[in-house]
Scaffold this active site. Structure first.
Site, short mmCIF file in Angstrom:
data_model
loop_
_atom_site.label_atom_id
_atom_site.label_comp_id
_atom_site.label_asym_id
_atom_site.label_seq_id
_atom_site.Cartn_x
_atom_site.Cartn_y
_atom_site.Cartn_z
N GLU A 93 0.82 -1.21 0.00
CA GLU A 93 0.00 0.00 0.00
C GLU A 93 0.86 1.26 0.00
O GLU A 93 1.96 1.28 0.54
CB GLU A 93 -0.93 0.01 1.22
CG GLU A 93 -2.02 -1.04 1.09
CD GLU A 93 -3.09 -0.96 2.18
OE1 GLU A 93 -4.26 -1.14 1.85
OE2 GLU A 93 -2.75 -0.73 3.35
N CYS A 106 3.43 8.44 0.64
CA CYS A 106 3.98 7.58 1.69
C CYS A 106 4.16 6.21 1.06
O CYS A 106 3.17 5.60 0.62
CB CYS A 106 3.00 7.53 2.87
SG CYS A 106 3.51 6.36 4.15
N CYS A 113 6.16 -6.72 7.42
CA CYS A 113 7.25 -6.20 8.24
C CYS A 113 7.54 -7.24 9.31
O CYS A 113 6.64 -7.95 9.77
CB CYS A 113 6.82 -4.89 8.91
SG CYS A 113 8.10 -4.10 9.91
N CYS A 117 6.12 -4.52 16.04
CA CYS A 117 5.57 -3.49 16.95
C CYS A 117 4.10 -3.81 17.24
O CYS A 117 3.32 -4.08 16.32
CB CYS A 117 5.71 -2.09 16.34
SG CYS A 117 7.41 -1.64 15.99
N CYS A 120 1.04 -1.85 15.45
CA CYS A 120 1.09 -1.60 14.01
C CYS A 120 0.50 -2.75 13.19
O CYS A 120 0.86 -3.92 13.41
CB CYS A 120 2.54 -1.35 13.59
SG CYS A 120 2.71 -0.96 11.84
N SER A 192 11.79 6.63 7.76
CA SER A 192 11.44 6.35 9.15
C SER A 192 11.92 4.97 9.57
O SER A 192 11.74 3.99 8.84
CB SER A 192 9.92 6.44 9.31
OG SER A 192 9.55 6.23 10.65
N CYS A 334 -1.03 6.25 9.77
CA CYS A 334 0.16 5.55 10.26
C CYS A 334 -0.21 4.26 10.95
O CYS A 334 -1.09 4.23 11.81
CB CYS A 334 0.89 6.40 11.30
SG CYS A 334 1.35 8.00 10.71
N1 SAH Z 1 9.21 0.75 10.10
C1 SAH Z 1 9.34 2.15 10.09
C2 SAH Z 1 8.41 2.87 9.13
C3 SAH Z 1 6.95 2.50 9.09
S1 SAH Z 1 5.79 3.03 10.29
C4 SAH Z 1 9.20 2.71 11.49
O1 SAH Z 1 8.93 1.95 12.39
O2 SAH Z 1 9.43 3.89 11.68
C5 SAH Z 1 5.49 4.73 10.17
C6 SAH Z 1 5.16 5.32 11.54
O3 SAH Z 1 3.81 5.00 11.99
C7 SAH Z 1 6.10 4.82 12.62
O4 SAH Z 1 6.47 5.86 13.46
C8 SAH Z 1 5.20 3.85 13.35
O5 SAH Z 1 5.70 3.58 14.61
C9 SAH Z 1 3.88 4.59 13.33
N2 SAH Z 1 2.74 3.75 13.69
C10 SAH Z 1 2.62 2.42 13.57
N3 SAH Z 1 1.43 2.01 14.03
C11 SAH Z 1 0.78 3.11 14.45
C12 SAH Z 1 -0.49 3.33 15.03
N4 SAH Z 1 -1.34 2.32 15.25
N5 SAH Z 1 -0.84 4.61 15.31
C13 SAH Z 1 0.02 5.63 15.07
N6 SAH Z 1 1.22 5.47 14.54
C14 SAH Z 1 1.62 4.23 14.24
#
Ligand code: SAH
Length: 359
Positions: A93, A106, A113, A117, A120, A192, A334
């Protein structure tokens, strides 16, 4: 034949291909511009190249682009979320957002991934594979073509961990910045990372003018390890050390992302600890009201909590902003991106399927 696809090739590599085929060097420049600048999806569009050569190239060097499989348009802000199909049938996406200064895309760096986390959606089915540089570029081409706009800014903040796909991400940056290609300035690109420390040192050595965003989300190890497994391998002290060095070496301010999750990382105590953590550093803290996903019970912090948290940081001299959420009605915010088709239209968004399948 080469084991790297033509959309991922630099001008020099295409020159080598041309030499190996006994073609004059200027052909390489033509082909590179068609592929990188115009973003053609087929050799047939290369009008200044003979039919015979087009055929020969298409057999040996297929162009692997991104096809629009599904498209969602936000009714709230016009943000567009694309589900792209890759040449091997995998899905990724990308999200196209309109700002005052132009269009930002984006992009994803992997199919899925493996960072795990907790909050996410992109990580829930693990990582299927990394994207090639050409597939990262291809997302820009496909979005530009579909929307009829020029993408001036790129954030590598979609699905995947770009530093877990380091070489291709670096190749992507050099292709995207090429003046005979998309010619996107490095200052208009953000990358990021969740904090893969050794790769951050590698990135620092490249001394690029991109913006480095670091997903922080917690100001102390116990909590961060709980919600971000990467912290068990690269704890906060190592992460902050590389960040300080990175900012010093590149003179670029680091952007720390902090998703505000109700009752978890949004207490006053967390705000004080966060202020202490980034003290004296060339940086910026971006608070993201956490987006809720179906696999997790985490809730976003309330308005008041967010404001208090922000005020505490500010009172301690931290440069802080709250991220405006775009495309929330189409799950384009995000942490909400995934690598699968949607059977139901996300509430509110407009679905628009298969609009440019057969080009
Ligand atoms: N893997 C990279 C880039 C992808 S995520 C990273 O971790 O930075 C892009 C951003 O969205 C990251 O800061 C991630 O932590 C954030 N993110 C992920 N899940 C989210 C959520 N449920 N709400 C808000 N931000 C989130």
């Amino acid at each position: 034949m080469s084991d790297i696809d033509i959309k991922s090739m630099t001008l020099q590599e295409i020159t080598d291909v041309c030499i190996s085929l006994g073609l004059p060097k200027f052909r390489a420049g033509q082909i590179f511009r068609w592929i990188q600048q115009i973003g053609v999806s087929s050799y047939d569009e290369m009008t200044d190249i003979s039919k015979q050569l087009r055929l020969q190239l298409s057999e040996s060097y297929p162009i692997h682009g991104c096809e629009v499989e599904q498209k969602f348009v936000s009714k709230l802000d016009g943000t567009v979320k694309y589900l792209f199909r890759l040449c091997d049938g995998n899905f990724i996406e990308s999200v196209l957002m309109k700002y005052k200064y132009g269009y930002t895309l984006c992009i994803s760096s992997q199919v899925g991934c493996r960072m795990g986390c907790m909050f996410c959606a992109s990580t829930k089915n693990g990582c299927v594979r990394s994207l090639t540089a050409g597939e990262m570029i291809g997302q820009i081409h496909a979005a530009q073509r579909d929307a009829g706009v020029r993408v001036s800014h790129v954030v590598i903040m979609g699905m995947g961990e770009p530093l877990d796909n380091f070489d291709n991400a670096m190749r992507f940056l050099s292709l995207a910045g090429d003046e005979n290609g998309l010619n996107i300035g490095m200052r208009n690109i953000s990358l990021s990372t969740c904090g893969i420390v050794p790769r951050m040192y590698d990135l620092m050595e490249k001394n690029l003018q991109i913006t480095l965003s670091v997903s922080l989300h917690a100001p102390e190890n116990e909590l961060r390890s709980k919600i971000m497994p990467v912290n068990r391998k690269y704890p906060l002290n190592d992460l902050m050390k590389v960040c300080r060095e990175y900012a010093k070496k590149t003179s670029r301010r680091i952007s720390f992302e902090y998703a505000m999750i109700s009752g978890l990382n949004d207490t006053d105590e967390c705000a004080y600890k966060l202020a202490e953590l980034v003290r004296g550093m060339l940086c910026h803290v971006n608070l993201i009201p956490a987006n809720e996903i179906e696999e997790s019970t985490y809730k976003r912090s309330g308005e008041k909590t967010l404001r208090t948290f922000c005020d505490i940081l500010r009172s301690r001299g931290v440069n802080v902003t709250v991220r405006r959420s775009l495309g929330s009605d189409i799950d384009a915010s995000c942490g909400q991106l995934r690598s699968r088709r949607e059977n139901n239209t996300p509430t509110g968004g407009e679905i628009n399927e298969n609009i440019c399948q057969k080009r």
